[in-house]
Scaffold this motif. Structure first.
Motif, PDB file in Angstrom:
ATOM      1  N   PRO B 248      46.424  44.610  11.483  1.00 38.85           N
ATOM      2  CA  PRO B 248      46.789  44.490   9.645  1.00 38.85           C
ATOM      3  C   PRO B 248      46.196  45.431   9.241  1.00 38.85           C
ATOM      4  N   TYR B 249      45.712  46.317  10.165  1.00 36.46           N
ATOM      5  CA  TYR B 249      44.724  48.391   9.149  1.00 36.46           C
ATOM      6  C   TYR B 249      46.081  48.582   9.406  1.00 36.46           C
ATOM      7  N   LYS B 250      47.743  47.993   9.365  1.00 33.00           N
ATOM      8  CA  LYS B 250      48.819  49.291   9.289  1.00 33.00           C
ATOM      9  C   LYS B 250      48.146  50.812   9.671  1.00 33.00           C
TER      10      LYS B 250
ATOM     11  N   LYS C 127      48.434  34.603  14.995  1.00 31.68           N
ATOM     12  CA  LYS C 127      47.940  34.097  14.022  1.00 31.68           C
ATOM     13  C   LYS C 127      48.778  33.398  12.322  1.00 31.68           C
ATOM     14  N   ALA C 132      48.714  37.042   8.092  1.00 30.31           N
ATOM     15  CA  ALA C 132      48.715  38.006   9.082  1.00 30.31           C
ATOM     16  C   ALA C 132      48.222  39.400   8.492  1.00 30.31           C
ATOM     17  N   GLY C 133      48.360  38.980   7.027  1.00 32.34           N
ATOM     18  CA  GLY C 133      48.310  40.700   6.230  1.00 32.34           C
ATOM     19  C   GLY C 133      46.893  40.949   6.053  1.00 32.34           C
ATOM     20  N   SER C 134      46.584  41.751   5.068  1.00 35.42           N
ATOM     21  CA  SER C 134      45.495  42.394   4.798  1.00 35.42           C
ATOM     22  C   SER C 134      45.562  42.498   3.724  1.00 35.42           C
ATOM     23  N   THR C 141      40.492  48.657   3.939  1.00 33.33           N
ATOM     24  CA  THR C 141      41.476  47.572   4.159  1.00 33.33           C
ATOM     25  C   THR C 141      40.865  46.185   5.032  1.00 33.33           C
ATOM     26  N   PRO C 143      41.263  43.291   7.772  1.00 33.75           N
ATOM     27  CA  PRO C 143      42.355  42.267   7.281  1.00 33.75           C
ATOM     28  C   PRO C 143      41.955  40.914   7.198  1.00 33.75           C
ATOM     29  N   ASP C 146      39.968  38.476   9.421  1.00 34.77           N
ATOM     30  CA  ASP C 146      38.484  39.244   9.841  1.00 34.77           C
ATOM     31  C   ASP C 146      38.007  38.132   8.896  1.00 34.77           C
TER      32      ASP C 146
END
Lengths: 327, 419, 294
Positions: B248-250, C127, C132-134, C141, C143, C146
């Motif tokens: 997710p942090y790419k 997930k 899924a992204g952030s 950043t 997530p 999190d």
């Protein structure tokens, strides 16, 4: 209730136990199997570790979950002194006792500030820290690789000779432990186990005695570790891991913490079982776990204690039957 | 009464010991017995269980063809528990009780270092199949030890050759488990790369504990350092956890991910059927889809047919170990004379599933380390080994002779220790 | 050292802290009320992860339903363990030693059970797509998943606080933890309450395992690795102290997050160092009242 408290004088019965233990261990090599000599050696070492632990647990009533730290430090004392060529084995082995005692003198005062299960957790926490240092300090301890090929003196090269050497050291230690338990000092330790407050009321400096028990226990644990290093010629940070501390608790409880030779018997059984089970199944964990569980549930006083109960009950039952038969 | 009870206990104890002693007296002498130790529990369990299956496949293949010089192979297995003290005990039992002709196996280098000591003391040949510490073949070398899988130096050397030619890789960051393997895998690489490139720089490093469950703070620190390439020396589940947490942090869009020793193992590709990024640069000691030879395909297919799963790289190491022992016994004409065996085994040349066309793995007498080709690839979409959806491709191949330490280097390392 | 880096590390540390807290909360709860140090707590974490895998990846239940089922499953396993085994050693002479052995035996047994059922390969669950992204807050950043973990951690902390302070059940628990016999004589059904607490705490262990399954490795042996970390957290915070677990987790999470910027080579010793300091100066932990013990 019981006549087999560690403090109780055994009289002839205990002499019989000493005799049996000595004869059995002395006779193991006569069977002509090297494997039994190895197993016997490990049982003796672990037995000493467990008996030393029991001085703290069974006698004084302090459950340490960090004894592996002392055991491991003893092993590293021998490993480092020998592999760096600083001192010969004959110096290094007694040195383990000094180092183990010294470590207990450092950690002990920090641990005995709390009692009960808090004490247990403190011992665990400090032992894990010692593990972390040994694991991480590559330049000194060899880190996670440990130390291999510890050079042993010529006289102890053969496994057989080392076995008898271990036997002698371990039984002398047992004798010392027995003397400690029987002494007035030992009586105070047992009274601390039964009731620390009341022992304090009669003017005993409880903490000082508790510290002394930790030091003695650490001394014997370190000696056992030193003997193990000499036996395997390899040592490793795993020897300080909490699972090792758990193992020695298991051995003591399995054999019986309130009988003098209980921990030795527990050590014998565990070493034997580990060896057998590993041979036959990859699922050894469930077996060991199951055995542990059964011991906890069904043998609250350890094997020796439980057998004694059974024998007594059986004897009494017989008597009752006799009485019943005669109206 | 009580005394009688004690007497009975004593008799029982003595009787038990005697019975056990006699029962194991008779041992068939004609079999070639290999005592194998692999971790079957805990984190490395997969490696051990795959190794056992592969060793059994090799044994059955050899025995089906009539064995070696008319003698069948028999392998005994025991969990190493990844614990050196326990493994030493098992190794000693193998030697004194089971009268094994060879010791084999071991995934953890610490266990390998412990067992090689037993092998040396008892003059029983120990064939290492999956532990990578270079020390075993250099500083801690002893003549009865052989290793049939690549060590960390070989992986690191191939990795340095790979990285040397990629001009944009200038700023490096390293993260790895904080123990000997993690450090050594990196240090060898960095030393060798430094010899060939002067314009590379290390912008940061991180050493979490082995099996660290949570890499989040490490990931944010890596991102802040903005390296061109992130070297990781994780193996097994640690790679999986790190990638999952970094996604997710790419992180993988911002830098190259480089794990050249254990990262390309099938277990990772299989564990992440979704989400595994494209273009990770990985390698392993054996690959399912490289080399594209008949032998490799057959090995993989056979393993899959017998176990229902694809092998992780440890499997091929164990398979090679059994064949190596068989070849040694065949050439020496004995399984009982260790010195004669060592003399032929250190010159063995044989074809393994991981050998590409035209190459055969061979043992080097100076360090008893097998010499093999190393391939480094990138993750590319490929569904031929489900459930994995990515496999390695875009291979770069490194010749076996280019990635081994020179004889002079080995001698220097050994001398440095003796001093 | 710029602000973005500090912010990123702070948030990273917070995320770690919440994952730690979720495991440690159950551990400290059992300790506080049942007076047992449950070494097998990590195994319930492990069970939670595998139950979630079974529900989500194999049976195709939705993610959150799977997490719920996994927590309930782990909690049920905990109740069974308490009812059939642990209960039999309460009050026995030398109970502490038996506790260690009993809970340790469950680590071994459950590890093999997991291996027998699910094998040794790594399991994964995905997930939910929405998570899924952030988020991006400037350079930093975070997530989405999190953030959800942090929210769950806070919700658990608040929920437990409310349950213990505001409900009748909570009052009973407090009574039991201060004096079991007294509570019993006042009509509290102590055995039932202990089973429930044990179930609740192991369900929390299962919850932490389940929600960590998408971001960690699901493999046999994963349980034993979280136990020492959790132990450190509860020892720092004060054994049996619920808020202590939260404080301990925050301390460890943030010390690690910032420590690795300065001393990356010594990361594995950070938590031990913090623990050593706490134990030397406050052996009863940060939040335990002085003199409350002994």
């Amino acid at each position: 209730m019981r006549d087999d408290k560690p403090g109780a004088k055994y009289g002839r019965d205990e002499w019989a136990q000493w005799g049996v233990a000595l004869v059995v261990f002395a006779a193991v090599p006569l069977l002509g199997k090297k494997h039994f000599v190895n197993m016997g050696n490990e049982i003796l070492v672990m037995g000493l570790f467990a008996m030393g632990f029991n001085l703290l647990y069974g006698v004084t009533g302090m459950l340490s979950f960090g004894q592996a730290a002392y055991y491991g430090v003893g092993a590293y004392t021998v490993g480092l002194l020998l592999s760096k060529g600083v001192a010969p084995f004959w110096v290094a082995l007694p040195a383990t006792m000094a180092v183990g005692g010294a470590l207990a003198l450092v950690l002990g005062p920090l641990c005995i500030r709390l009692s009960g299960v808090y004490f247990t957790m403190l011992t665990l926490a400090f032992a894990e820290m010692v593990w972390g240092i040994v694991f991480k300090w590559y330049d000194f301890t060899g880190g996670d690789n440990g130390i291999q090929g510890i050079p042993m003196p010529e006289a102890l090269h053969s496994p057989l000779r080392y076995y008898y050497f271990t036997l002698a050291v371990v039984f002398v230690s047992f004798w010392l432990i027995r003397r400690i338990v029987d002494s007035p000092f030992g009586a105070v330790l047992q009274s601390i186990r039964e009731n620390p407050e009341r022992t304090g009321f009669i003017g005993v400096k409880v903490r000082r005695y508790q510290l002394a028990a930790m030091v003695l226990s650490g001394v014997f644990a370190a000696l056992a570790g030193g003997l193990f290093a000499g036996y395997q010629h390899s040592i490793h940070p795993d020897m300080l891991h909490w699972t090792k501390s758990g193992e020695v608790i298991l051995m003591s409880i399995l054999g019986g913490v309130s009988s003098f030779f209980g921990p030795l018997m527990g050590a014998g059984i565990i070493v034997f079982i580990e060896d057998m089970i590993g041979k036959y199944t990859e699922f050894w964990e469930i077996w060991i776990g199951g055995i542990m569980l059964a011991i906890v549930i069904f043998f609250p006083r350890g094997l020796i204690g439980t057998f004694d109960t059974w024998i007594t009950r059986w004897r009494n039952h017989g008597k009752h039957a006799e009485t019943a038969a005669r109206p | 009464m009580r005394k009688e009870g004690r007497k009975r206990q004593v008799m029982l104890a003595i009787g038990l010991v005697l019975v056990l002693g006699l029962a194991e007296a008779a041992q068939a002498a004609e079999k070639i017995v290999i005592g194998a130790m692999y971790p079957m529990t805990g984190r490395a369990g997969r490696y051990g269980i795959d190794s056992v299956s592969a060793a059994e496949i090799a044994m059955n293949e050899i025995n089906a063809k009539g064995g070696v010089n008319g003698r069948m192979i028999d392998i005994i297995f025991n969990d190493s528990k990844a614990n050196p003290a326990y493994s030493i005990k098992v190794a000693k039992r193998y030697i004194t009780e089971d009268k094994v002709n060879f010791l084999m196996g071991v995934v953890s280098s610490a266990v390998g270092l412990a067992v090689t000591e037993v092998s040396k003391e008892n003059k029983v040949i120990f064939v290492g199949t999956d532990h990578a510490s270079t020390a075993l073949t250099t500083e801690k070398f002893q003549p009865y030890y052989f290793r049939v899988s690549n060590n960390t130096y070989q992986s690191a050397a191939a990795a340095a050759l790979y990285a040397k030619d990629i001009k944009p890789w200038k700023k490096y960051y390293v993260i790895g488990p904080d123990y000997e393997y993690g450090h050594r895998t990196w240090e060898d690489f960095w030393m060798l790369l430094g010899r060939q490139r002067k314009d590379v720089q290390l912008v940061g490093q991180a050493w979490p504990k082995l099996f660290e469950p949570d890499y989040t703070p490490y990931i944010t620190a890596i991102l802040s350092a903005k390296p061109d390439v992130l070297v990781t020396t994780f193996w097994g589940g640690d790679t999986v956890a790190f990638i999952k947490q970094a996604l997710p942090y790419k992180l993988f869009d911002k830098m190259k991910f480089y794990n050249y020793d254990g990262g390309g193992n099938y277990e990772l590709l299989e564990a992440m059927p979704t989400g595994l990024p494209k273009g990770l640069v990985l390698s392993a000691r054996h690959h399912l889809n490289w080399p594209d030879t008949k032998q490799n395909k057959e090995f993989v297919a056979k393993f899959k047919a017998q176990t229902g799963r694809y092998p992780s790289y440890a499997a091929e190491g164990a398979y090679a170990g059994v064949y190596f022992i068989a070849e040694g016994v065949r050439q020496a004409g004995t399984a009982e004379d260790p010195d004669k065996l060592v003399a032929v085994m250190e010159k063995i040349k044989f074809k393994l599933p991981e050998d590409p066309e035209g190459f055969m793995s061979y043992m080097r007498p100076i360090d008893h380390q097998i010499v093999q080709v190393q391939a480094i690839g990138e993750t590319v979409p490929d569904k031929s080994f489900p459930p994995a959806t990515m496999m390695l491709g875009n291979w770069k191949i490194f010749k076996a002779e280019e990635i081994i330490p020179s004889v002079a280097e080995i001698e220097a390392a050994r001398k440095a220790v003796k001093k | 050292m710029d602000g973005n880096l500090l912010a990123a590390q702070f948030i990273g540390g917070l995320t770690s802290a919440m994952s730690l807290f979720l495991v440690a909360s159950g551990l400290t709860l059992i300790f506080g009320v049942v007076n047992v140090f449950n070494f097998a707590h990590g195994s319930f974490y492990l069970l939670g992860a595998y139950f979630a895998y079974q529900a989500v990846a194999v049976s195709g239940v939705g993610f959150w339903a799977g997490v719920l089922l996994a927590s309930l499953g782990a909690g049920a396993a905990g109740v069974l363990m308490e009812y059939f085994f642990l209960r039999r050693i309460y009050g026995r002479a030398g109970e502490a030693g038996f506790q260690i052995l009993l809970t340790y035996s469950f680590i071994l047994i459950l590890d093999d059970v997991v291996k027998m059922i699910w094998g040794t390969d790594y399991k994964s669950i995905s997930k939910p797509v929405a998570l899924a992204g952030s988020f991006s807050l400037g350079e930093v950043t975070m997530p989405r998943y999190d953030l959800v973990v942090i929210v769950i951690g806070l919700a658990v902390a608040f929920g437990m606080w409310a349950a213990i302070r505001k409900t009748r059940f909570g009052r009973n628990l407090r009574a039991i933890s201060s004096n079991r016999e007294m509570a019993s004589s006042l009509g509290v059904n102590v055995p039932l309450a202990l089973s429930l607490v044990f179930g609740l705490a192991t369900a929390l262990g299962g919850l932490s395992g389940a929600i960590s399954a998408p971001v960690r490795t699901v493999t046999p042996g994963a349980g034993i690795e979280v136990i020492i970390g959790s132990l450190i957290v509860v020892v720092i915070g004060g054994l049996g102290n619920f808020w202590g677990a939260l404080v301990g987790a925050l301390v460890i999470g943030e010390v690690t997050a910032f420590g690795i910027l300065f001393l990356p080579q010594w990361a594995i010793l950070f938590s031990y160092a913090v623990m050593a300091l706490v134990l030397i100066f406050r052996p009863e932990g940060l939040l335990m009242k002085r003199g409350a013990v002994r």
